[in-house]
Write an enzyme that holds these catalytic residues in place. Sequence first.
Site, mmCIF file in Angstrom:
data_model
loop_
_atom_site.group_PDB
_atom_site.id
_atom_site.type_symbol
_atom_site.label_atom_id
_atom_site.label_comp_id
_atom_site.label_asym_id
_atom_site.label_seq_id
_atom_site.Cartn_x
_atom_site.Cartn_y
_atom_site.Cartn_z
ATOM 1 N N GLU A 53 -6.843 12.964 5.492
ATOM 2 C CA GLU A 53 -6.934 11.619 4.919
ATOM 3 C C GLU A 53 -8.380 11.151 4.996
ATOM 4 O OE1 GLU A 53 -4.032 8.637 5.957
ATOM 5 O OE2 GLU A 53 -5.241 7.042 5.045
ATOM 6 N N LYS B 143 -20.267 -1.991 -9.089
ATOM 7 C CA LYS B 143 -21.462 -2.090 -9.953
ATOM 8 C C LYS B 143 -21.798 -0.723 -10.546
ATOM 9 C CE LYS B 143 -23.532 -5.939 -7.551
ATOM 10 N NZ LYS B 143 -24.194 -6.247 -6.304
ATOM 11 N N ASP C 115 -13.492 2.759 -1.357
ATOM 12 C CA ASP C 115 -14.365 1.653 -1.785
ATOM 13 C C ASP C 115 -14.691 1.821 -3.265
ATOM 14 O OD1 ASP C 115 -14.688 0.523 0.861
ATOM 15 O OD2 ASP C 115 -15.830 2.330 1.307
ATOM 16 N N GLU D 187 -13.073 8.713 9.084
ATOM 17 C CA GLU D 187 -13.370 7.293 8.908
ATOM 18 C C GLU D 187 -14.626 6.955 9.710
ATOM 19 O OE1 GLU D 187 -12.033 4.458 7.044
ATOM 20 O OE2 GLU D 187 -13.983 3.939 7.876
ATOM 21 N N THR E 256 -0.673 0.906 3.025
ATOM 22 C CA THR E 256 -1.785 0.825 3.974
ATOM 23 C C THR E 256 -2.103 -0.652 4.231
ATOM 24 O OG1 THR E 256 -3.512 0.770 2.297
ATOM 25 C CG2 THR E 256 -2.781 2.958 3.044
ATOM 26 N N ARG E 257 -2.903 -0.855 5.260
ATOM 27 C CA ARG E 257 -3.327 -2.207 5.615
ATOM 28 C C ARG E 257 -4.069 -2.862 4.441
ATOM 29 N NH1 ARG E 257 -5.036 -4.667 10.598
ATOM 30 N NH2 ARG E 257 -7.034 -5.703 10.363
ATOM 31 N N TYR E 258 -4.941 -2.089 3.805
ATOM 32 C CA TYR E 258 -5.714 -2.614 2.686
ATOM 33 C C TYR E 258 -4.773 -3.000 1.539
ATOM 34 C CZ TYR E 258 -8.972 -3.097 -1.123
ATOM 35 O OH TYR E 258 -9.672 -3.599 -2.194
ATOM 36 N N GLU E 259 -3.828 -2.122 1.251
ATOM 37 C CA GLU E 259 -2.896 -2.399 0.138
ATOM 38 C C GLU E 259 -2.148 -3.706 0.379
ATOM 39 O OE1 GLU E 259 0.072 0.633 -0.640
ATOM 40 O OE2 GLU E 259 1.276 -0.862 -1.678
ATOM 41 N N ASP F 148 -6.571 -0.344 -6.271
ATOM 42 C CA ASP F 148 -6.132 -1.589 -6.897
ATOM 43 C C ASP F 148 -7.297 -2.195 -7.680
ATOM 44 O OD1 ASP F 148 -7.775 -2.383 -4.866
ATOM 45 O OD2 ASP F 148 -6.444 -3.932 -4.075
HETATM 46 C C1 LIG Z 1 -11.209 -0.163 1.146
HETATM 47 S S1 LIG Z 1 -11.122 0.734 2.654
HETATM 48 C C2 LIG Z 1 -9.457 1.373 2.621
HETATM 49 C C3 LIG Z 1 -8.985 1.859 3.962
HETATM 50 C C4 LIG Z 1 -7.591 2.482 4.005
HETATM 51 N N1 LIG Z 1 -7.513 3.697 3.213
HETATM 52 C C5 LIG Z 1 -6.533 1.505 3.547
HETATM 53 O O1 LIG Z 1 -6.001 1.678 2.428
HETATM 54 O O2 LIG Z 1 -6.235 0.541 4.299
HETATM 55 C C6 LIG Z 1 -12.082 2.221 2.340
HETATM 56 C C7 LIG Z 1 -12.408 2.972 3.609
HETATM 57 O O3 LIG Z 1 -13.036 4.220 3.290
HETATM 58 C C8 LIG Z 1 -14.038 4.487 4.253
HETATM 59 N N2 LIG Z 1 -14.988 5.415 3.618
HETATM 60 C C9 LIG Z 1 -15.860 5.131 2.633
HETATM 61 N N3 LIG Z 1 -16.576 6.220 2.288
HETATM 62 C C10 LIG Z 1 -16.137 7.227 3.087
HETATM 63 C C11 LIG Z 1 -16.498 8.592 3.217
HETATM 64 N N4 LIG Z 1 -17.463 9.121 2.463
HETATM 65 N N5 LIG Z 1 -15.854 9.332 4.146
HETATM 66 C C12 LIG Z 1 -14.883 8.779 4.912
HETATM 67 N N6 LIG Z 1 -14.493 7.485 4.821
HETATM 68 C C13 LIG Z 1 -15.118 6.723 3.928
HETATM 69 C C14 LIG Z 1 -14.600 3.114 4.580
HETATM 70 O O4 LIG Z 1 -15.242 3.070 5.847
HETATM 71 C C15 LIG Z 1 -13.352 2.234 4.540
HETATM 72 O O5 LIG Z 1 -12.747 2.105 5.807
#
Ligand SMILES: C[S@@+](CC[C@H](N)C(=O)[O-])C[C@H]1O[C@@H](n2cnc3c(N)ncnc32)[C@H](O)[C@@H]1O
Length: 235
Positions: free
Chosen positions: A68, A146, A142, A93, A216-219, A178
């Site tokens: 993941e 932009k 993420d 992460e 997920t928490r974000y969702e 999303d």
């Molecule tokens: C918008 S959050 C979503 C987190 C989780 N998947 C959720 O749905 O709740 C995106 C996460 O991806 C991590 N992330 C971004 N680029 C990454 C990378 N290259 N490798 C590992 N994690 C990364 C960020 O630190 C962040 O916690």
Amino acid sequence: MEEEARRRTLYGRRRGKKLRSGQQSLLDTLLPRLAIDLPRPPDGVAPEPLDLARLFGGALPKGGVWLEVGFGAGEHLVWQAKTHPEVGLIGCEPYLNGVAKCLAHVEREGVDNVRLMTDDARLLMAALPAGSLGRVFVLFPDPWPKTRHHKRRFVQRETLDRLAELMVPGAELRLATDDPSYLPWMVEHACTHPAFEWLAERPADWRGRPDDWPATRYEKKRIAGIPTFLRLRRR
Ligand SMILES: C[S@@+](CC[C@H](N)C(=O)[O-])C[C@H]1O[C@@H](n2cnc3c(N)ncnc32)[C@H](O)[C@@H]1O
């Protein structure tokens, strides 16, 4: 300083608000037992492939190894680990506050099949052996909305090419977003990638999560828009 700047462009922030003492204690005590520490070869030298049998205590997990990317607070990762004890779960992460939350889930659920990499998933992907992954999750990455930042998106031709090397035939790649601009990007880059077959047959297939895909928490925060769920199969 230069290293820190590189990190910021790759995945955003590494630390948020001050960790509670219980969280810091999990980072100090539990994380070292689960952490994947990649050797850093000099520039231009390919890393040794990671020994996954050793990572999981001496033998490859019977159900294979799943990855993941960007697990956030880790509730989905730990749910998968608990539901599939025969599988070895690797989570990547770089955001340490999320890692601390994930460790709390690991401890609470008592799972022993999770290993964590607290850095950019692409560093781990460079070190994994070919054909070593049975499933990959990239949930709500993420969006970097932009245009000038699109090159920072995790879903890119280059990362998909590498995932195609790492995933066994038939392995599933699960993507979710999303973000209204990341969705067409994912469809354009992942669903049309020659190594992957998009499993959707009807709109319900991308509008709803399968049963073994907890929110997920974000969702749950519903930040950007309507969540979309993409399932692809390694050809
Ligand atoms: C918008 S959050 C979503 C987190 C989780 N998947 C959720 O749905 O709740 C995106 C996460 O991806 C991590 N992330 C971004 N680029 C990454 C990378 N290259 N490798 C590992 N994690 C990364 C960020 O630190 C962040 O916690």
